[in-house]
Structure formats: C-alpha cells, structure tokens
Scaffold this motif. Structure first.
Motif, PDB file in Angstrom:
ATOM      1  N   LYS A  83      36.829  40.833  39.887  1.00 36.92           N
ATOM      2  CA  LYS A  83      37.927  39.862  39.988  1.00 36.92           C
ATOM      3  C   LYS A  83      37.787  38.812  38.902  1.00 36.92           C
ATOM      4  CE  LYS A  83      40.167  36.704  43.120  1.00 36.92           C
ATOM      5  NZ  LYS A  83      39.750  35.358  42.775  1.00 36.92           N
ATOM      6  N   VAL A  84      38.836  38.662  38.110  1.00 31.21           N
ATOM      7  CA  VAL A  84      38.888  37.616  37.104  1.00 31.21           C
ATOM      8  C   VAL A  84      39.393  36.350  37.785  1.00 31.21           C
ATOM      9  CG1 VAL A  84      39.933  36.984  34.884  1.00 31.21           C
ATOM     10  CG2 VAL A  84      39.318  39.357  35.348  1.00 31.21           C
ATOM     11  N   GLU A  85      38.986  35.210  37.306  1.00 32.26           N
ATOM     12  CA  GLU A  85      39.284  33.929  37.967  1.00 32.26           C
ATOM     13  C   GLU A  85      40.735  33.700  38.332  1.00 32.26           C
ATOM     14  OE1 GLU A  85      37.804  30.057  36.706  1.00 32.26           O
ATOM     15  OE2 GLU A  85      35.972  31.092  36.124  1.00 32.26           O
ATOM     16  N   ASP A  86      41.660  34.125  37.506  1.00 33.90           N
ATOM     17  CA  ASP A  86      43.073  33.836  37.773  1.00 33.90           C
ATOM     18  C   ASP A  86      43.708  34.791  38.775  1.00 33.90           C
ATOM     19  OD1 ASP A  86      43.296  36.150  36.312  1.00 33.90           O
ATOM     20  OD2 ASP A  86      44.591  35.317  34.765  1.00 33.90           O
ATOM     21  N   GLY A  87      42.905  35.608  39.447  1.00 36.35           N
ATOM     22  CA  GLY A  87      43.428  36.548  40.432  1.00 36.35           C
ATOM     23  C   GLY A  87      43.670  37.936  39.879  1.00 36.35           C
ATOM     24  N   THR A  88      43.436  38.120  38.586  1.00 39.41           N
ATOM     25  CA  THR A  88      43.590  39.437  37.972  1.00 39.41           C
ATOM     26  C   THR A  88      42.398  40.312  38.334  1.00 39.41           C
ATOM     27  OG1 THR A  88      44.803  38.486  36.123  1.00 39.41           O
ATOM     28  CG2 THR A  88      43.871  40.672  35.789  1.00 39.41           C
ATOM     29  N   LEU A  89      42.695  41.534  38.756  1.00 43.65           N
ATOM     30  CA  LEU A  89      41.656  42.497  39.099  1.00 43.65           C
ATOM     31  C   LEU A  89      41.484  43.469  37.937  1.00 43.65           C
ATOM     32  CD1 LEU A  89      42.966  43.397  42.662  1.00 43.65           C
ATOM     33  CD2 LEU A  89      41.222  41.706  42.085  1.00 43.65           C
ATOM     34  N   ARG A  90      40.253  43.785  37.602  1.00 45.53           N
ATOM     35  CA  ARG A  90      39.957  44.782  36.571  1.00 45.53           C
ATOM     36  C   ARG A  90      38.794  45.629  37.044  1.00 45.53           C
ATOM     37  NH1 ARG A  90      42.742  43.938  31.982  1.00 45.53           N
ATOM     38  NH2 ARG A  90      43.460  41.830  31.572  1.00 45.53           N
ATOM     39  N   GLY A  91      38.779  46.881  36.608  1.00 47.64           N
ATOM     40  CA  GLY A  91      37.676  47.752  36.951  1.00 47.64           C
ATOM     41  C   GLY A  91      37.981  49.191  36.607  1.00 47.64           C
ATOM     42  N   PHE A  92      37.414  50.091  37.397  1.00 48.25           N
ATOM     43  CA  PHE A  92      37.674  51.511  37.193  1.00 48.25           C
ATOM     44  C   PHE A  92      37.765  52.200  38.538  1.00 48.25           C
ATOM     45  CE2 PHE A  92      33.070  51.108  37.111  1.00 48.25           C
ATOM     46  CZ  PHE A  92      32.651  52.149  37.920  1.00 48.25           C
ATOM     47  N   ILE A 136      43.756  47.891  36.913  1.00 52.08           N
ATOM     48  CA  ILE A 136      44.156  46.497  36.698  1.00 52.08           C
ATOM     49  C   ILE A 136      45.133  46.117  37.810  1.00 52.08           C
ATOM     50  CG2 ILE A 136      46.050  47.052  35.114  1.00 52.08           C
ATOM     51  CD1 ILE A 136      45.252  44.390  33.641  1.00 52.08           C
ATOM     52  N   GLY A 137      45.046  44.881  38.265  1.00 49.32           N
ATOM     53  CA  GLY A 137      45.945  44.450  39.333  1.00 49.32           C
ATOM     54  C   GLY A 137      45.845  42.969  39.591  1.00 49.32           C
ATOM     55  N   PRO A 194      43.900  38.567  52.027  1.00 52.93           N
ATOM     56  CA  PRO A 194      44.752  38.608  50.844  1.00 52.93           C
ATOM     57  C   PRO A 194      45.560  39.888  50.701  1.00 52.93           C
ATOM     58  CG  PRO A 194      42.450  38.880  50.238  1.00 52.93           C
ATOM     59  CD  PRO A 194      42.480  38.534  51.691  1.00 52.93           C
ATOM     60  N   THR A 195      46.731  39.732  50.095  1.00 53.59           N
ATOM     61  CA  THR A 195      47.531  40.865  49.674  1.00 53.59           C
ATOM     62  C   THR A 195      47.174  41.145  48.215  1.00 53.59           C
ATOM     63  OG1 THR A 195      49.342  39.408  49.069  1.00 53.59           O
ATOM     64  CG2 THR A 195      49.421  40.394  51.266  1.00 53.59           C
ATOM     65  N   PHE A 196      47.425  42.373  47.779  1.00 54.31           N
ATOM     66  CA  PHE A 196      47.036  42.749  46.423  1.00 54.31           C
ATOM     67  C   PHE A 196      47.833  43.967  45.984  1.00 54.31           C
ATOM     68  CE2 PHE A 196      44.449  45.123  49.339  1.00 54.31           C
ATOM     69  CZ  PHE A 196      44.465  46.404  48.826  1.00 54.31           C
ATOM     70  N   GLY A 197      47.743  44.247  44.711  1.00 56.45           N
ATOM     71  CA  GLY A 197      48.291  45.469  44.141  1.00 56.45           C
ATOM     72  C   GLY A 197      47.485  45.809  42.911  1.00 56.45           C
ATOM     73  N   PHE A 198      47.251  47.104  42.683  1.00 56.65           N
ATOM     74  CA  PHE A 198      46.602  47.504  41.438  1.00 56.65           C
ATOM     75  C   PHE A 198      47.134  48.845  40.969  1.00 56.65           C
ATOM     76  CE2 PHE A 198      43.431  48.756  44.710  1.00 56.65           C
ATOM     77  CZ  PHE A 198      43.210  50.096  44.402  1.00 56.65           C
ATOM     78  N   VAL A 199      47.008  49.073  39.675  1.00 56.24           N
ATOM     79  CA  VAL A 199      47.466  50.284  39.015  1.00 56.24           C
ATOM     80  C   VAL A 199      46.264  50.958  38.380  1.00 56.24           C
ATOM     81  CG1 VAL A 199      48.918  51.203  37.161  1.00 56.24           C
ATOM     82  CG2 VAL A 199      49.675  49.212  38.452  1.00 56.24           C
ATOM     83  N   VAL A 200      46.227  52.284  38.458  1.00 57.04           N
ATOM     84  CA  VAL A 200      45.208  53.047  37.744  1.00 57.04           C
ATOM     85  C   VAL A 200      45.911  53.915  36.712  1.00 57.04           C
ATOM     86  CG1 VAL A 200      43.444  54.858  37.905  1.00 57.04           C
ATOM     87  CG2 VAL A 200      43.544  53.030  39.623  1.00 57.04           C
ATOM     88  N   LYS A 201      45.538  53.709  35.453  1.00 53.47           N
ATOM     89  CA  LYS A 201      45.994  54.555  34.355  1.00 53.47           C
ATOM     90  C   LYS A 201      44.921  55.617  34.175  1.00 53.47           C
ATOM     91  CE  LYS A 201      45.498  53.889  29.788  1.00 53.47           C
ATOM     92  NZ  LYS A 201      45.552  53.146  28.540  1.00 53.47           N
ATOM     93  N   TRP A 202      45.252  56.859  34.521  1.00 51.61           N
ATOM     94  CA  TRP A 202      44.274  57.938  34.498  1.00 51.61           C
ATOM     95  C   TRP A 202      43.885  58.268  33.065  1.00 51.61           C
ATOM     96  CZ3 TRP A 202      42.042  58.359  38.892  1.00 51.61           C
ATOM     97  CH2 TRP A 202      42.744  58.041  40.047  1.00 51.61           C
ATOM     98  N   THR A 203      42.590  58.272  32.791  1.00 47.12           N
ATOM     99  CA  THR A 203      42.087  58.516  31.445  1.00 47.12           C
ATOM    100  C   THR A 203      41.453  59.889  31.298  1.00 47.12           C
ATOM    101  OG1 THR A 203      40.029  57.375  32.020  1.00 47.12           O
ATOM    102  CG2 THR A 203      41.734  56.073  30.925  1.00 47.12           C
TER     103      THR A 203
END
Length: 160
Positions: free
Chosen positions: A43-52, A69-70, A78-87
C-alpha cells in the motif's frame, strides 16, 4: 491551571487523530483465495495499491502472473478495487479487475471481471465474471527461500 489548557487541548486532539487513524484496516500483505491464487499487495501512502498477482488457475494449465495496481478507501472495513495486467506470455492481452470490501482483518470479499483480447465477432464471450474470497496469509508472499527461489503463499497457512 490556564497554562496547562493549551497542552491538554493538544493532547486530546492528538488522541482523537490517533484513534481515527487506527480504525482503518490495510490491504498490505499476502492474500490467497479459495483456488490458491495469491495477491501480494503493497500500500502506497495515498491509498494506491501496488504489487503482483499469481493465478493458480488459467487456460495455460500453469500459474500465470501479472502486475497489480488499485485503490483502497481508508475507512473501517475498507472498500477497494484493483486491476491485474497479465504479463505471462500465454495470457498477455488480458486484464482482470476485482472490487470488494475488507471484513475484519483477514477477509476480502470480491467480485471480478476477466477481459480477454478478442475480435468483434467473438466479443460476446470475451468477458468472464466471478467471485473470490481472499484470506490473509501468515507466510509473506514474495519472500525467498535460502536457495533464492520465491516462496508462494500456502493456502493451508491462512490467517485466522
């Protein structure tokens, strides 16, 4: 007595801010769903989610991975949403989106849409939908064993 009033007001204000900050839960960490797929979220401070994300199920018959990313709304449950771009090569051109809510500190209830690349003629069958329940893992995703290989989250060691 009056000289202590500003100090007391400051302490009370800090206590209120501290209490409100502790209400928010965080999605940071390792999560696994009922099919053994794993999400490692930072979790990035501004509420942005990053990972794999590593999916244990795919048409490729082997685990596939993607960038995650989400966003998380910092409230209690909390509510949330994230997207996975398949690599992974076999599913490149596909994306999956999850949206949901965190319940307690160890359950993510989600719904997802998987969109595969298709022609206009086959557009009708290019989107799939489903639901997942993720549980927090005790083991940390993405950590390495002594030999340098990556250790995946073990669904049998879910958080309680």
């Amino acid at each position: 007595m009056l000289s202590n009033l500003p100090r007391l007001s400051l302490l009370l204000a800090l206590g209120i801010v501290g209490a409100s900050c502790s209400i928010a839960q965080t999605l940071t960490g390792c999560w696994t769903n009922e099919l053994g797929s794993t999400a490692h979220i930072k979790k990035v401070e501004d509420g942005t989610l990053r990972g794999f994300y590593s999916s244990a199920v795919s048409s490729a018959e082997t685990p596939v991975e993607g960038e995650l990313i989400g966003f998380q709304v910092d409230i209690e449950q909390p509510t949330f949403g994230f997207v996975v771009k398949w690599t992974s090569e076999l599913v490149r051109g596909s994306v999956t989106v999850w949206t949901g809510q965190m319940f307690g500190n160890d359950a993510l209830m989600t719904m997802w849409l998987l969109r595969s690349n298709s022609s206009v003629k086959n557009n009708w069958g290019a989107t799939r939908t489903g639901m997942d329940v993720f549980r927090r893992c005790i083991e940390q995703c993405g950590s390495t064993d002594g030999d340098g290989s990556e250790r995946k989250c073990d669904p049998s060691k879910e958080g309680s």
